[in-house]
Scaffold this motif. Structure first.
Motif, short mmCIF file in Angstrom:
data_model
loop_
_atom_site.label_atom_id
_atom_site.label_comp_id
_atom_site.label_asym_id
_atom_site.label_seq_id
_atom_site.Cartn_x
_atom_site.Cartn_y
_atom_site.Cartn_z
N SER A 132 46.11 -1.41 6.47
CA SER A 132 46.76 -0.28 5.81
C SER A 132 48.16 -0.12 6.35
O SER A 132 48.41 -0.29 7.55
CB SER A 132 45.96 1.00 6.04
N ASP A 133 49.09 0.20 5.46
CA ASP A 133 50.49 0.41 5.87
C ASP A 133 50.77 1.87 6.24
O ASP A 133 51.83 2.16 6.79
CB ASP A 133 51.44 -0.01 4.73
N ARG A 134 49.82 2.76 5.94
CA ARG A 134 50.05 4.18 6.19
C ARG A 134 49.85 4.51 7.67
O ARG A 134 48.82 4.19 8.25
CB ARG A 134 49.11 5.03 5.33
N VAL A 135 50.85 5.14 8.26
CA VAL A 135 50.75 5.57 9.66
C VAL A 135 49.98 6.88 9.71
O VAL A 135 50.40 7.89 9.14
CB VAL A 135 52.15 5.74 10.28
N ILE A 136 48.84 6.87 10.37
CA ILE A 136 48.00 8.06 10.46
C ILE A 136 48.49 8.99 11.56
O ILE A 136 48.61 10.20 11.37
CB ILE A 136 46.53 7.67 10.70
N LEU A 137 48.75 8.43 12.73
CA LEU A 137 49.27 9.19 13.87
C LEU A 137 50.61 8.58 14.27
O LEU A 137 50.68 7.37 14.55
CB LEU A 137 48.28 9.17 15.03
N ASP A 138 51.63 9.40 14.30
CA ASP A 138 53.00 8.89 14.48
C ASP A 138 53.61 9.45 15.78
O ASP A 138 54.09 10.58 15.81
CB ASP A 138 53.85 9.28 13.28
N ASP A 139 53.51 8.66 16.85
CA ASP A 139 54.15 8.99 18.12
C ASP A 139 53.72 10.36 18.62
O ASP A 139 54.54 11.24 18.90
CB ASP A 139 55.68 8.94 17.97
N ILE A 140 52.40 10.55 18.77
CA ILE A 140 51.92 11.85 19.23
C ILE A 140 51.65 11.82 20.73
O ILE A 140 51.22 10.80 21.30
CB ILE A 140 50.63 12.29 18.49
N SER A 141 51.91 12.94 21.37
CA SER A 141 51.68 13.10 22.81
C SER A 141 51.16 14.51 23.07
O SER A 141 51.72 15.49 22.57
CB SER A 141 52.97 12.88 23.61
N PHE A 142 50.09 14.61 23.84
CA PHE A 142 49.56 15.92 24.24
C PHE A 142 48.60 15.69 25.40
O PHE A 142 48.18 14.56 25.67
CB PHE A 142 48.86 16.63 23.08
N GLU A 143 48.22 16.78 26.06
CA GLU A 143 47.32 16.69 27.20
C GLU A 143 46.29 17.82 27.13
O GLU A 143 46.61 18.96 26.79
CB GLU A 143 48.09 16.78 28.52
N ILE A 144 45.05 17.47 27.44
CA ILE A 144 43.96 18.44 27.52
C ILE A 144 43.45 18.44 28.96
O ILE A 144 43.10 17.38 29.49
CB ILE A 144 42.82 18.09 26.55
N LYS A 145 43.40 19.60 29.57
CA LYS A 145 42.98 19.69 30.96
C LYS A 145 41.51 20.05 31.07
O LYS A 145 40.89 20.54 30.12
CB LYS A 145 43.85 20.72 31.69
N LYS A 146 40.97 19.81 32.24
CA LYS A 146 39.56 20.05 32.51
C LYS A 146 39.17 21.48 32.15
O LYS A 146 39.85 22.44 32.50
CB LYS A 146 39.26 19.79 33.98
N GLY A 147 38.05 21.60 31.41
CA GLY A 147 37.52 22.91 31.07
C GLY A 147 38.12 23.55 29.84
O GLY A 147 37.62 24.58 29.37
N GLU A 148 39.19 22.98 29.29
CA GLU A 148 39.82 23.57 28.11
C GLU A 148 39.01 23.28 26.86
O GLU A 148 38.39 22.23 26.74
CB GLU A 148 41.25 23.05 27.94
N LYS A 149 39.05 24.23 25.94
CA LYS A 149 38.42 24.07 24.63
C LYS A 149 39.53 24.03 23.59
O LYS A 149 40.26 25.00 23.41
CB LYS A 149 37.44 25.22 24.37
N ILE A 150 39.63 22.88 22.93
CA ILE A 150 40.74 22.62 22.01
C ILE A 150 40.20 22.50 20.59
O ILE A 150 39.22 21.79 20.33
CB ILE A 150 41.48 21.33 22.39
#
Length: 365
Positions: A132-150
């Protein structure tokens, strides 16, 4: 579309070969049967009217010979039909056998043991599905820390479930990394890493085993713990009403004493199985899609008890599910539009607020 047409043509050719072979065999059987009957009738009739083929026989003997010959032909037809059916069934199993003999796709695996989760992060990750040529996720950055509910929120095809699939290593990113405690997940031993994750996907499954075995397939927990989890997902009273309770099977096609559960009940069993596993990261992808509003509300009320302080990622199209989460990860067009708490996002002018208020307005009508 060309792939679909090619696949359809291949299946058509394969079925044509099977049914052509079957037709040829049936035609050969019919010809053989007709010739054998003709020969039997002609020979027996000749013995009745003349002694040129041997001593003459009576009409009674003729009748007995013809009856025996018919029984033999019928038995032969049954035997040939059974063999033909067996050959046809074996032919139908050929694609499955071919599939099972295909080598498994290698998954890169490191030597590190995945320890207790302190953080999981996406670092400049780019991903497109194979072919597929479609970019689903484009240069994403994030962080989830211990115990967090996202809660991951976004429009359809925003890449919400794709993030889950990448965390579970069902696919590999085109570029960028996923870090578990600051280390690329590909550097961890594959099995060790997956032991730290527990998931409920949209297309969940329950198995044709007992309720106890569905929730605790490895027998690692006692009945008291299983009952506790069932109560937390509001399923305890339903299971207690069954004659066999935890020992009730879930597939009536295999077990007469089994029970037929609704889609919502099966989803609760899947949630119970996920939260029972002692994993550091719990992922729930549309876990309440098959539940009615009251049952869904009960699951949300017990959500903190269900995850038991573990890190949790929650995906749902129902925006009310985001309220009890610590942060909302908002995706828009394959990029991260925002990542903050419900309260803060509702103060801004963003897609999350639009989605939340639109859905809330529909509920108030």
């Amino acid at each position: 579309m060309n792939k679909v047409n090619t696949y359809t043509d291949e299946i058509g050719d394969w079925l044509h070969q099977i049914y052509s072979s079957q037709a040829n065999a049936e035609s050969g059987q019919a010809v053989t049967t007709a010739l054998s009957r003709f020969a039997t009738f002609a020979y027996s009739a000749g013995r009745v009217f003349t002694d040129s083929l041997g001593p003459q026989i009576s009409i009674g003997h003729f009748t007995v010979i013809i009856g025996a010959a018919e029984n033999f032909v019928s038995s032969l037809e049954s035997a040939v039909s059974a063999i033909m059916m067996m050959v046809q069934n074996v032919s139908h199993c050929v694609p499955f056998a071919t599939f099972m003999l295909m080598p498994e796709r290698g998954v890169s695996s490191g030597d590190l043991e995945a320890g207790e989760l302190e953080s999981i992060a996406f670092e400049n990750l780019v991903f497109s599905y194979p072919n597929s040529d479609r970019v689903i996720l484009d240069d994403i950055s994030f962080e989830i820390k211990k115990g967090e509910k996202i809660s991951i929120v976004g429009l359809n095809n925003a890449g919400k479930s794709t993030i889950v699939k990448l965390i579970c290593r069902l696919f590999e990113p085109d570029s960028g990394r996923i870090l578990w405690n600051g280390i690329d997940i590909r550097d961890y031993d594959y099995d060790s890493y997956l032991e730290q994750i527990s998931c409920v996907f949209q297309d969940f499954m329950v198995f044709p085993f007992t309720i106890q075995d569905n929730i605790d397939p490895l027998g690692e927990s006692g009945e008291d713990e299983v009952w506790e989890i069932l109560d937390e997902v509001s399923m305890g009273s339903d299971v207690r009403s069954l004659p066999q309770q935890l020992n009730t099977y879930l597939d009536k096609s295999l077990f007469e004493e089994a029970t037929d559960m609704s889609g919502g009940q099966k989803q609760k069993i899947a949630i119970a199985r996920a939260v029972r596993k002692e994993a550091d990261l719990v992922i729930l992808d549309e876990p309440t899609a098959a539940l009615d509003p009251l049952a869904e509300s009960e699951v949300y009320e017990h959500f903190n008890d269900l995850v038991r302080g573990r890190t949790a990622i929650f995906i749902s199209h129902r925006m009310s599910s985001s309220v009890f989460c610590d942060k909302i990860l908002l995706l828009d067009g394959g990029r991260i539009a925002a990542m903050d708490s419900h309260e803060i996002l509702m103060k801004g002018n963003n897609l999350y607020r639009t989605l939340f208020e639109t859905q809330a307005a529909n509920y108030r009508k």
